[in-house]
Write a protein that holds these residues in place. Structure first.
Motif, mmCIF file in Angstrom:
data_model
loop_
_atom_site.group_PDB
_atom_site.id
_atom_site.type_symbol
_atom_site.label_atom_id
_atom_site.label_comp_id
_atom_site.label_asym_id
_atom_site.label_seq_id
_atom_site.Cartn_x
_atom_site.Cartn_y
_atom_site.Cartn_z
ATOM 1 N N LEU A 10 0.874 -1.183 0.000
ATOM 2 C CA LEU A 10 0.000 0.000 0.000
ATOM 3 C C LEU A 10 0.903 1.222 0.000
ATOM 4 O O LEU A 10 1.909 1.244 0.707
ATOM 5 N N SER A 11 0.529 2.210 -0.733
ATOM 6 C CA SER A 11 1.302 3.437 -0.754
ATOM 7 C C SER A 11 0.324 4.602 -0.744
ATOM 8 O O SER A 11 -0.426 4.796 -1.701
ATOM 9 N N ASN A 15 -0.558 7.331 7.539
ATOM 10 C CA ASN A 15 0.236 6.409 8.341
ATOM 11 C C ASN A 15 -0.521 5.097 8.433
ATOM 12 O O ASN A 15 -1.600 5.043 9.025
ATOM 13 N N GLU A 16 0.017 4.068 7.834
ATOM 14 C CA GLU A 16 -0.616 2.754 7.840
ATOM 15 C C GLU A 16 0.367 1.767 8.440
ATOM 16 O O GLU A 16 1.562 1.824 8.147
ATOM 17 N N GLY A 17 -0.133 0.886 9.302
ATOM 18 C CA GLY A 17 0.788 -0.038 9.940
ATOM 19 C C GLY A 17 0.093 -1.192 10.618
ATOM 20 O O GLY A 17 -1.120 -1.368 10.518
ATOM 21 N N ARG A 18 0.900 -1.960 11.320
ATOM 22 C CA ARG A 18 0.483 -3.155 12.057
ATOM 23 C C ARG A 18 -0.383 -4.091 11.209
ATOM 24 O O ARG A 18 -1.464 -4.496 11.624
ATOM 25 N N PRO A 19 0.100 -4.454 10.025
ATOM 26 C CA PRO A 19 -0.676 -5.349 9.171
ATOM 27 C C PRO A 19 -0.706 -6.768 9.735
ATOM 28 O O PRO A 19 0.245 -7.214 10.372
ATOM 29 N N THR A 20 -1.797 -7.458 9.511
ATOM 30 C CA THR A 20 -1.906 -8.852 9.919
ATOM 31 C C THR A 20 -2.807 -9.579 8.929
ATOM 32 O O THR A 20 -3.876 -9.094 8.585
ATOM 33 N N LEU A 21 -2.330 -10.736 8.458
ATOM 34 C CA LEU A 21 -3.102 -11.532 7.516
ATOM 35 C C LEU A 21 -4.043 -12.461 8.254
ATOM 36 O O LEU A 21 -3.707 -12.993 9.315
ATOM 37 N N PRO A 44 -8.837 -7.191 0.710
ATOM 38 C CA PRO A 44 -8.503 -8.519 0.203
ATOM 39 C C PRO A 44 -6.993 -8.608 -0.036
ATOM 40 O O PRO A 44 -6.355 -7.592 -0.322
ATOM 41 N N PHE A 45 -6.448 -9.796 0.076
ATOM 42 C CA PHE A 45 -5.020 -9.994 -0.153
ATOM 43 C C PHE A 45 -4.828 -11.133 -1.141
ATOM 44 O O PHE A 45 -5.502 -12.154 -1.023
ATOM 45 N N PRO A 46 -3.995 -10.990 -2.126
ATOM 46 C CA PRO A 46 -2.994 -9.939 -2.326
ATOM 47 C C PRO A 46 -3.480 -8.735 -3.133
ATOM 48 O O PRO A 46 -2.774 -7.752 -3.272
ATOM 49 N N ASN A 47 -4.677 -8.774 -3.669
ATOM 50 C CA ASN A 47 -5.196 -7.685 -4.500
ATOM 51 C C ASN A 47 -5.781 -6.584 -3.604
ATOM 52 O O ASN A 47 -6.984 -6.352 -3.597
ATOM 53 N N VAL A 48 -4.928 -5.897 -2.871
ATOM 54 C CA VAL A 48 -5.371 -4.937 -1.850
ATOM 55 C C VAL A 48 -6.090 -3.712 -2.405
ATOM 56 O O VAL A 48 -6.817 -3.044 -1.682
ATOM 57 N N GLU A 49 -5.907 -3.410 -3.675
ATOM 58 C CA GLU A 49 -6.540 -2.222 -4.257
ATOM 59 C C GLU A 49 -7.982 -2.474 -4.701
ATOM 60 O O GLU A 49 -8.692 -1.538 -5.044
ATOM 61 N N SER A 50 -8.456 -3.725 -4.651
ATOM 62 C CA SER A 50 -9.784 -4.028 -5.185
ATOM 63 C C SER A 50 -10.932 -3.628 -4.261
ATOM 64 O O SER A 50 -12.014 -3.320 -4.735
ATOM 65 N N SER A 51 -10.729 -3.627 -2.943
ATOM 66 C CA SER A 51 -11.786 -3.261 -1.979
ATOM 67 C C SER A 51 -11.155 -2.836 -0.668
ATOM 68 O O SER A 51 -9.989 -3.111 -0.403
#
Length: 157
Positions: A10-11, A15-21, A44-51
């Motif tokens: 993600l860019s 400030n984005e952080g503490r990701p968890t799958l 959604p992962f790995p297509n994070v830009e879709s929703s």
């Protein structure tokens, strides 16, 4: 094989952080301050830009999935919160509910502030018992092989 160049998942200007799958690896929960305060989002992962869905509504940080993936925990301003989730082909969630008040618990910066047992029946948080020896320090004691220690300390009949 292929290109091994690292690229941000993600860019954004936030400030984005503490990701968890999620346990299935299909959903990414994280915190972001895009609303002006930290909130919990799922993509959604790995297509994070879709929703993208905002799960918290009154602030949130430090998300953690239950082992079975049916609950997403996070810290709200005053409580540990839990949102029931469905993580099949679509992401659905129920409004988060408080599980435990945060009053009297230590929140170490930049570290996991709590943990949930694999069976989901217990949680671990550091309790603030007031001033500890060493001005401002928190004492954590971890006992390994506690069953053996218990056997030694309990008289045999």
């Amino acid at each position: 094989a292929g290109d091994h160049a690292r690229q941000p998942l993600l860019s954004s200007a936030f400030n984005e952080g503490r990701p968890t799958l999620s346990p299935t690896g299909n959903w990414l929960a994280y915190e972001s301050d895009e609303t002006g305060r930290r909130e919990i989002y799922v993509r959604p992962f790995p297509n994070v830009e879709s929703s993208k869905w905002q799960v918290s509504t009154g602030g949130g940080e430090d998300p953690k999935w239950s082992r079975d993936g049916h609950v997403l925990y996070f810290l709200g301003p005053d409580s540990l919160m839990a949102a029931s989730v469905e993580t099949g082909s679509a992401f659905r969630w129920q409004p988060p509910k408080p599980v435990l008040t945060r009053t009297g618990y230590v929140a170490p910066p930049a570290a996991r502030q709590y943990d949930i047992s694999p069976d989901g029946k217990r949680l671990l948080m550091l309790k603030d018992d007031g001033p500890a020896p060493g001005a401002g320090s928190t004492k954590v004691v971890v006992v390994e092989n506690w069953l053996e220690e218990l056997k030694r300390s309990v008289p045999k009949k």
